[in-house]
Design a protein around this motif. Structure first.
Motif, PDB file in Angstrom:
ATOM      1  N   CYS A   1     -39.675 -32.803   3.081  1.00 19.77           N
ATOM      2  CA  CYS A   1     -41.014 -31.701   2.548  1.00 19.77           C
ATOM      3  C   CYS A   1     -42.080 -32.616   1.676  1.00 19.77           C
ATOM      4  CB  CYS A   1     -40.688 -30.584   2.213  1.00 19.77           C
ATOM      5  SG  CYS A   1     -42.068 -29.609   1.358  1.00 19.77           S
TER       6      CYS A   1
ATOM      7  N   SER B   1     -43.703 -31.628  -0.696  1.00 16.75           N
ATOM      8  CA  SER B   1     -43.557 -31.234  -2.213  1.00 16.75           C
ATOM      9  C   SER B   1     -42.111 -31.103  -2.705  1.00 16.75           C
ATOM     10  CB  SER B   1     -44.228 -29.982  -2.455  1.00 16.75           C
ATOM     11  OG  SER B   1     -44.553 -29.180  -1.314  1.00 16.75           O
ATOM     12  N   CYS B   2     -41.294 -30.523  -1.535  1.00 17.28           N
ATOM     13  CA  CYS B   2     -39.807 -30.298  -2.170  1.00 17.28           C
ATOM     14  C   CYS B   2     -38.688 -31.637  -1.714  1.00 17.28           C
ATOM     15  CB  CYS B   2     -39.151 -29.215  -1.202  1.00 17.28           C
ATOM     16  SG  CYS B   2     -40.212 -27.810  -1.412  1.00 17.28           S
TER      17      CYS B   2
ATOM     18  N   CYS C   1     -41.532 -26.266   5.973  1.00 15.75           N
ATOM     19  CA  CYS C   1     -40.387 -26.486   5.025  1.00 15.75           C
ATOM     20  C   CYS C   1     -39.704 -24.977   4.806  1.00 15.75           C
ATOM     21  CB  CYS C   1     -40.836 -26.989   3.875  1.00 15.75           C
ATOM     22  SG  CYS C   1     -39.694 -26.869   2.232  1.00 15.75           S
TER      23      CYS C   1
ATOM     24  N   ARG D   1     -37.999 -24.053   2.554  1.00 18.51           N
ATOM     25  CA  ARG D   1     -38.070 -23.689   0.935  1.00 18.51           C
ATOM     26  C   ARG D   1     -39.432 -23.153   0.824  1.00 18.51           C
ATOM     27  NH1 ARG D   1     -35.025 -28.193  -2.179  1.00 18.51           N
ATOM     28  NH2 ARG D   1     -33.356 -27.294  -1.086  1.00 18.51           N
ATOM     29  N   CYS D   2     -40.260 -23.968   0.867  1.00 16.01           N
ATOM     30  CA  CYS D   2     -41.968 -23.700   0.453  1.00 16.01           C
ATOM     31  C   CYS D   2     -42.784 -23.346   1.529  1.00 16.01           C
ATOM     32  CB  CYS D   2     -42.560 -24.883  -0.336  1.00 16.01           C
ATOM     33  SG  CYS D   2     -43.015 -26.032   0.644  1.00 16.01           S
TER      34      CYS D   2
HETATM   35 ZN   LIG Z   1     -41.157 -27.524   0.718  1.00 14.72          ZN
END
Ligand SMILES: [Zn+2]
Ligand SMILES: [Zn+2]
Length: 757
Positions: free
Chosen positions: A411, A413-414, A452, A454-455
């Motif tokens: 990802c 950002s992650c 992603c 997660r986000c």
């Molecule tokens: Zn992410």
């Protein structure tokens, strides 16, 4: 009996008839768990979907099948099934050659191989067989990857791989030609550094070592299997001691040469040892280490003479004041694992080469003084017993398209994000057509682009796939699961009573080249015990017993198309029948010996089976005639109605004793999987029956009355004894001798089997 039957031994007819009967009564279905019945799981090797069953498979499965049938014949519940190992490079190469997709290729290969194995009459439970490339199955790999990642047993590292610039692809070692060129374009191959996923096996090396002693004590692991585990483990006993850098840190160094500490000339550090970076600080040295790790060396530089050795420019001091230069080199790893060792040129040829390359003074003459120093040194310098293992963490990822997708996304950002179990499976696109260049997966946008977990932002899927060696880590488990539960979640599956019932597997029967597979399966079982799903296997051992057989060779050489010495099982089966071929591979050699192929074993076994068939049927005819026109029960009567003295009673008694003793020996052989000896004992039993016949005829001129019945009785025992080896013919004889066909298998002598429910 009764209906007209072909005359003489006709294996093709007998085998077709028996196989139809087995299918009809579903003879080899795995029984449902019933706690009061002795039960066992016999694990055959998981064949690669290579496209053809070869004579080595026939050997392997003939051993396992004979054992499975023996245990069923004694009334035990048996699980005998396998999954095809269908992912990996051979399938990709086969697909490239055949111009089809790998999924089509493996499906076709598996169908063909299944047909061959069915024709050989192996008693696999086909309902439970599967392909590792089925999506319902490879989610096991993804699940296992996530479990191990979560437990810190899978980690991201960098590794060196062979790379072809022309083809823009990584190469497996078999794709690199002898001269260090690419198999496809014949261009140069270089080592490059790539991020890779590693399996941390080092965590369990000590336990695997300790448990190996228990395996040996159990008596259920044969010598080849035990030796293979020791080889993979690579245990080295020696000593370790501390060396100090003047005014600096101490380093623990290892050496197997406890008696030659005084002759150490240098310290050698693995580039993979965590301490290497701290030592490669001098100007230029850091760069050398980086270059070494990134594989900036030619592929040909893989000999002790040419593998890089980096001089850190720093020294360590021994307690006697002797200073030893510190080198860094991959030359440690294959000998001692990723560690730090003493270089002792007088004791070790590689160390001698390194010393010469680094321009060290040759070691002093080995006089008495030196020997005295060595003897005393260990204690004086604080050396203590220590162990190292050569086995090291291995790379589980491959830059290939035909494999299990790794459940990881990257990802923006992650960073690196593992999927959760609920998001499995990550499906492999089925329309990939590998060409040998690039990685086709990396070119499929639908596959790569994702969100992603997660986000919810944009993310890219991992395009590396799992090595098929990783699939092998769990391939032995799913056959324990009833087919109707196969689609359940893996957490549900691991909660099933079935797994607790069938595991640990009672016996693995596989080729002697399976040592690595079994070792890694033992390792991961311990991991899954500690993580939870296999917590009921308290010793973390998946296999209670293990038999490794050697290969089948021809003229003492490995069989290969290239040498033109390949024995084709199909051809042999067409000519002699499956029973003969199966008997011949068992007869020809002990499993632990390599089997040097010769047609004489086949001819010998075919002759034997033909004789058994003919003799049994001749005796059955004799019995039918006797019954139609009975003499008195027992000894013959003469014209004057005066009973003749029974001169053959002791022969009948002897025959009974021979049968009992023969079955006793045979049973021991079968329990110990000594198939070679077992087959010989069966042949001996037939000799005894013929011997009885001959002696009776010598006395009475013919076989009559009680002697016919005694021979028939003994032939029944022979048919039962033949059951595990030549199941088709044995069952047919058993029926012709007037018994019922029932259950999975002709019963073992002395055992009465209930009709299969
Ligand atoms: Zn992410
Ligand atoms: Zn190439």
């Amino acid at each position: 009996m009764g209906e007209t039957r072909e005359k003489g031994y006709r294996p093709e007819l007998i085998e077709a008839r028996r196989q139809a009967a087995w299918r009809e009564r579903d003879a080899f279905r795995t029984p449902s768990p019933a706690q009061d019945q002795p039960h066992l799981y016999i694990k055959p090797s998981a064949p690669f979907t290579s496209g053809n069953v070869h004579i080595g498979h026939v050997r392997s499965y003939s051993i396992g099948d004979a054992y499975a049938r023996f245990r069923r014949a004694r009334g035990d519940a048996v699980l005998f099934a396998f999954g095809f190992d269908a992912f990996g490079l051979p399938a990709e190469l086969g697909a490239i050659a055949g111009g089809e997709s790998p999924s089509e290729w493996v499906a076709r290969c598996a169908r063909h191989m299944t047909g061959q194995l069915r024709r050989l009459g192996f008693s696999f439970d086909w309902e439970r067989s599967f392909m590792s490339s089925d999506v319902i199955m490879y989610r096991w790999s993804q699940w296992l990857f996530l479990k191990l990642l979560d437990a810190g047993l899978i980690y991201r590292g960098t590794g060196n791989v062979d790379w072809c610039d022309n083809c823009q692809t990584t190469l497996a070692s078999i794709q690199v030609e002898a001269g260090g060129t690419c198999w496809r374009c014949h261009g140069p191959v270089r080592l490059i550094e790539l991020p890779q996923w590693y399996l941390r096996i080092s965590e369990y090396l000590q336990e695997n070592d300790a448990r190996l002693h228990e395996r040996a004590d159990s008596g259920k692991w044969d010598e080849v299997a035990l030796a293979s585990q020791q080889i993979v483990l690579g245990r080295i006993d020696g000593v370790e001691l501390e060396l100090r850098e003047s005014g600096g840190e101490t380093v623990t160094v290892f050496t197997p040469h406890a008696q030659a500490l005084g002759r150490a000339r240098f310290v050698l550090m693995s580039a993979r040892d965590g301490r290497a970076d701290a030592w490669a600080t001098a100007p230029g040295v850091k760069e050398q280490l980086e270059q070494l790790r990134s594989g900036g060396w030619e592929r040909s530089s893989r000999e002790a003479e040419t593998i890089p050795v980096i001089d850190t420019g720093r020294v360590l001091e021994r307690a006697d004041g002797q200073t030893l230069p510190v080198y860094i080199s991959p030359l440690v790893d294959s000998r001692f694992g990723a560690t730090v060792v003493l270089g002792v040129p007088s004791e070790d040829r590689t160390d001698e080469l390194i010393a010469r390359r680094m321009g060290l003074e040759p070691a002093g003459a080995e006089g008495d003084e030196q020997a005295d120093l060595d003897a005393a040194a260990g204690e004086r310098w604080g050396a203590r017993a220590a162990v190292r293992y050569r086995a090291f963490d291995w790379v589980v990822s491959r830059q290939r398209s035909w494999g299990t997708p790794i459940p990881i996304v990257y990802c923006e950002s992650c960073g690196t994000v593992p999927l959760s179990a609920e998001e499995l499976p990550v499906e492999l696109p089925l329309d990939i057509k590998p060409t040998g260049t690039g990685n086709p997966l990396a070119e499929i946008d639908d596959f790569i682009n994702t969100t992603c977990p997660r986000c919810g932002g944009r993310a890219r899927r991992e395009t590396d796939t799992l090595d098929c060696h990783f699939d092998a880590l769990w391939l032995w488990v799913p056959v324990c699961v009833p087919p109707e539960a196969r689609a359940d979640s893996l957490d549900e599956i691991f909660a099933l009573a079935d797994l607790r019932y069938w595991l640990p597997c009672e016996r693995v029967v596989a080729g002697s080249d399976s040592g690595n597979f079994v070792f890694d399966q033992r390792t991961v079982t311990k991991a899954l015990r500690d993580i939870g799903p296999l917590d009921f296997l308290s010793d973390g051992e998946p296999f209670a017993g293990c038999l490794f057989h050697e290969m089948v060779t021809a003229d003492g050489r490995k069989m290969s198309k290239h040498l033109g010495n390949v024995v084709d099982p199909d051809e042999l089966v067409a000519r002699f029948g499956a029973d003969t071929v199966r008997l011949a591979v068992l007869y020809a050699a002990r499993p632990q010996k390599s089997l040097n192929w010769s047609d004489s074993a086949v001819l010998r076994c075919h002759r034997f089976l033909t004789q058994v068939w003919d003799y049994t049927h001749a005796t059955i005819e004799l019995q039918a005639r006797e019954r139609a026109q009975p003499t008195t029960d027992g000894p013959a009567v003469d014209d004057a109605d005066e009973p003749v003295r029974d001169t053959t009673e002791h022969l009948r008694l002897k025959l009974t004793q021979w049968c009992e003793a023969g079955v006793g020996r045979l049973t021991t052989d079968m329990e110990e999987l000594e198939m070679h000896s077992a087959v010989r004992n069966v042949m001996r039993l037939f000799d005894r029956i013929k011997d009885f016949d001959k002696r009776v005829r010598a006395r009475e001129g013919e076989l009559r009355g009680a002697n016919v019945e005694a021979a028939i009785e003994a032939l029944g025992v022979l048919a039962q004894a033949l059951g595990p080896f030549v199941p088709h013919m044995a069952e047919e004889l058993w029926i012709d001798l007037g018994h019922e066909e029932n259950a999975a298998q002709t019963p073992w002598p002395g055992v009465s089997l209930e009709l299969a429910v």
